[in-house]
Design an enzyme around this catalytic site. Structure first.
Site, PDB file in Angstrom:
ATOM      1  N   GLU A 169       6.935  30.364  -2.470  1.00 42.60           N
ATOM      2  CA  GLU A 169       6.234  31.665  -2.486  1.00 42.60           C
ATOM      3  C   GLU A 169       5.188  31.586  -1.394  1.00 42.60           C
ATOM      4  OE1 GLU A 169       8.215  33.412  -5.860  1.00 42.60           O
ATOM      5  OE2 GLU A 169       6.885  34.207  -4.319  1.00 42.60           O
ATOM      6  N   LEU A 170       5.474  32.223  -0.252  1.00 41.23           N
ATOM      7  CA  LEU A 170       4.682  31.939   0.952  1.00 41.23           C
ATOM      8  C   LEU A 170       3.848  33.141   1.390  1.00 41.23           C
ATOM      9  CD1 LEU A 170       7.504  29.901   2.736  1.00 41.23           C
ATOM     10  CD2 LEU A 170       5.688  29.081   1.220  1.00 41.23           C
ATOM     11  N   LYS A 174      -0.054  20.010  -8.698  1.00 39.15           N
ATOM     12  CA  LYS A 174      -1.145  19.649  -7.794  1.00 39.15           C
ATOM     13  C   LYS A 174      -1.861  20.936  -7.405  1.00 39.15           C
ATOM     14  CE  LYS A 174      -2.341  19.656  -4.000  1.00 39.15           C
ATOM     15  NZ  LYS A 174      -3.604  20.292  -3.452  1.00 39.15           N
ATOM     16  N   ALA A 191      -4.900  23.420  -5.786  1.00 44.51           N
ATOM     17  CA  ALA A 191      -5.659  23.364  -4.542  1.00 44.51           C
ATOM     18  C   ALA A 191      -6.951  22.582  -4.760  1.00 44.51           C
ATOM     19  CB  ALA A 191      -5.964  24.782  -4.061  1.00 44.51           C
ATOM     20  N   TRP A 197      -5.408  28.254  -3.903  1.00 44.88           N
ATOM     21  CA  TRP A 197      -6.728  28.464  -4.523  1.00 44.88           C
ATOM     22  C   TRP A 197      -6.983  29.923  -4.879  1.00 44.88           C
ATOM     23  CZ3 TRP A 197      -8.687  32.139  -1.512  1.00 44.88           C
ATOM     24  CH2 TRP A 197      -8.319  32.148  -0.156  1.00 44.88           C
ATOM     25  N   ASN A 198      -6.155  30.848  -4.397  1.00 37.25           N
ATOM     26  CA  ASN A 198      -6.578  32.254  -4.554  1.00 37.25           C
ATOM     27  C   ASN A 198      -6.346  32.802  -5.955  1.00 37.25           C
ATOM     28  OD1 ASN A 198      -3.804  32.263  -4.154  1.00 37.25           O
ATOM     29  ND2 ASN A 198      -3.817  34.169  -2.983  1.00 37.25           N
ATOM     30  N   GLY A 200       1.895  28.996  -1.347  1.00 35.91           N
ATOM     31  CA  GLY A 200       0.865  28.755  -0.345  1.00 35.91           C
ATOM     32  C   GLY A 200       1.284  29.315   0.988  1.00 35.91           C
ATOM     33  N   SER A 201       0.770  28.736   2.039  1.00 35.91           N
ATOM     34  CA  SER A 201       1.042  29.264   3.377  1.00 35.91           C
ATOM     35  C   SER A 201       2.467  28.957   3.826  1.00 35.91           C
ATOM     36  CB  SER A 201       0.058  28.639   4.372  1.00 35.91           C
ATOM     37  OG  SER A 201       0.282  27.237   4.418  1.00 35.91           O
TER      38      SER A 201
END
Ligand SMILES: NC(=O)c1ccc[n+]([C@@H]2O[C@H](COP(=O)([O-])OP(=O)(O)OC[C@H]3O[C@@H](n4cnc5c(N)ncnc54)[C@H](O)[C@@H]3O)[C@@H](O)[C@H]2O)c1
Ligand SMILES: O=C[C@H](O)CS(=O)(=O)O
Length: 482
Positions: free
Chosen positions: A255-256, A180, A182, A156-157, A233-234
């Site tokens: 990409e974490l 997909k 966020a 989402w960022n 994401g995380s």
């Protein structure tokens, strides 16, 4: 621009008339993090609908891959042009659902569009080679081909750039892509995909699917049709997807999470370091994977840096991102804000001193004051974890070797920053820091031309530059006897 003039997603043409997505009985509400008001709804797609979308992407793939590269690039370039034409509308949607200041949203739309422009260059794609022959009546040829149907799961960022950074190289390579986004920021994705359709990119080549991340991630990772999964994401979720993709031996891009050290050496230009620190730490209210996380200031410049840095932090304006004078918008949700509060409380409990900020903005649900923590150390969460908020812990150091050894122990390896005016020191630190990207005397490093990505638990693969398209190509060797 005041609130009344800012476009709200539910009255934006791109969303209202979007041909993207499928109507379902259930839907997911999208809210404005600045107000908590619901600003739109997206479908909560069922597994059956996701599988149908994958089938549609597969059908589209066998046509899209045979479209000549130059023609694919022409459509991408038209898409880039439409994103520029619609920059203000897209920025309004982005700020409405993500909260970042409009100036940052405009910047993100331009940054997102620059990835499409970059991959709209046919010359970027190495389509193969002819190898030195072993016999005059034979040829050994190597060609590249698109991986096939790809899927992306995005955070989402950066609701625009994290999508185009994946979709643009995928489509240029001849792949089709399901995205997909966020749950917090799907409207930007839908608006961007609508422009792709307007640019002439055929139906099924780019699909936005909305719904539960875990459920959709499972379908993507277990589908034999989906040949590649790209996740941003995380690190926690990246691990889950890596494991669940093993059953189908998928190509993966991950990409974490990050934890970027920001080092100000004894040889630094302190004024420049302060400016770089503000840019790197407080972009998107600190909710950026390559934000400076903890600051390591050499004792010889500690007093000068901290005094000037705190003065600048105190100038930052909090408020609704739709107001042009605002520097710091709200955090994305209550969980994000509670995490920041817990990290600050942990630091203070272990001896950190709050120099400024350190609490929620009075009477607000989602804002956190830009905060500086002095006397921070490696026992604290704010130094060891990705903060993902507007909090700047400052660690004093005097031994470069000991500092580099301490940083080497970190499991993350996305980005790092250091300020130095000594050439030997620049070389030494550039080689010693175990990360994918380094800013030397610069606090902002991202660009469509660079290989963006990390090492260790910060991920696998690169996005952008020449490297980014290789993630979506396979190599085929053909031996030709005449
Ligand atoms: N390295 C990069 O380029 C980069 C860029 C942006 C964000 N990030 C990282 O992302 C994190 C913040 O973003 P976030 O909170 O959206 O991350 P997140 O991992 O919680 O969510 C990312 C995406 O994964 C989906 N998701 C959540 N659980 C899932 C599951 N079990 N299976 C499949 N999908 C699932 C979410 O719906 C979302 O679309 C931070 O750690 C940040 O560092 C990294
Ligand atoms: O948060 C992660 C993004 O990749 C940051 S940037 O916009 O690419 O710098």
């Amino acid at each position: 621009m005041n609130n009344e003039q800012v476009l709200q997603p539910d009255n934006v043409e791109l969303i209202k008339n979007s041909r993207v997505g499928t109507s379902t009985k259930s839907s997911i509400a999208v809210d404005d993090p600045a107000t908590g008001h619901v600003i739109g709804h997206v479908p909560d797609l069922t597994p059956r609908q996701i599988l149908r979308a994958i089938e549609s992407a597969e059908t589209a793939f066998y046509k899209w891959r045979d479209v000549p590269l130059r023609e694919r690039c022409e459509k991408l370039f038209r898409w880039y042009q439409l994103m520029h034409e619609k920059e203000e509308e897209l920025a309004g949607i982005l700020t409405s659902e993500q909260g970042k200041p409009l100036s940052e949203s405009r910047g993100e739309i331009r940054y997102a569009a620059s990835y499409i422009q970059w991959y709209a260059q046919p010359s970027l794609q190495d389509q193969g080679s002819v190898l030195p022959y072993s016999s005059i009546d034979e040829s050994m040829i190597v060609i590249t081909e698109p991986v096939g149907v790809c899927a992306a799961i995005t955070p989402w960022n950066f609701p625009a750039a994290m999508i185009t950074r994946k979709v643009a190289p995928a489509l240029a390579a001849g792949c089709t892509m399901l995205v997909k986004p966020a749950l917090e920021t799907p409207l930007t994705a839908i608006a961007i995909a609508e422009l792709a359709i307007q640019a002439g990119i055929p139906e099924g080549v780019l699909s936005i699917v909305t719904g539960d991340g875990e459920a959709i991630g499972k379908i993507f990772s277990e589908s034999a049709v989906v040949r590649k999964l790209s996740f941003t994401g995380s690190t926690r979720v990246g691990r889950l997807l890596m494991a669940s993709s093993a059953s189908t031996i998928k190509r993966l891009s991950l990409e974490l999470g990050g934890n970027a050290p920001f080092i100000v050496c004894e040889t630094a230009d302190v004024e420049r370091a302060v400016q770089g620190a503000i840019q790197s730490k407080f972009r998107n209210a600190g909710q950026t994977c390559v934000c400076a996380n903890a600051f390591y200031i050499h004792t010889k410049v500690y007093d000068e840096f901290t005094e000037k840095f705190i003065a600048c932090v105190n100038q930052l304006m909090l408020g609704n991102g739709k107001n042009e004078s605002v520097d710091i918008g709200p955090l994305i949700n209550e969980n994000a804000l509670e995490k920041v509060e817990q990290i600050v409380a942990d630091a203070v409990k272990k001896g950190a001193v709050i120099a400024c900020g350190g609490e929620r903005w009075v009477n607000s649900e989602r804002w956190y004051y830009p905060t500086v923590l002095l006397n921070a150390d490696s026992s604290m969460r704010c130094v060891n974890e990705e903060i993902f908020g507007p909090v700047a812990p400052i660690v004093r150091y005097n031994d470069e070797t000991a500092l580099l050894e301490e940083l080497r122990q970190q499991q993350t390896g996305l980005a790092a920053y250091f300020y130095s005016q000594n050439l030997g020191q620049v070389n030494r630190l550039s080689r010693a820091l175990e990360v994918g990207m380094i800013g030397v005397n610069s606090g902002v490093i991202s660009d469509a031309a660079v290989p963006f990505g990390g090492v260790k638990s910060s991920g696998i693969g690169r996005e952008g530059g020449r490297h980014g398209i290789e993630e979506y190509l396979e190599t085929k060797y053909i031996k030709l006897s005449y």
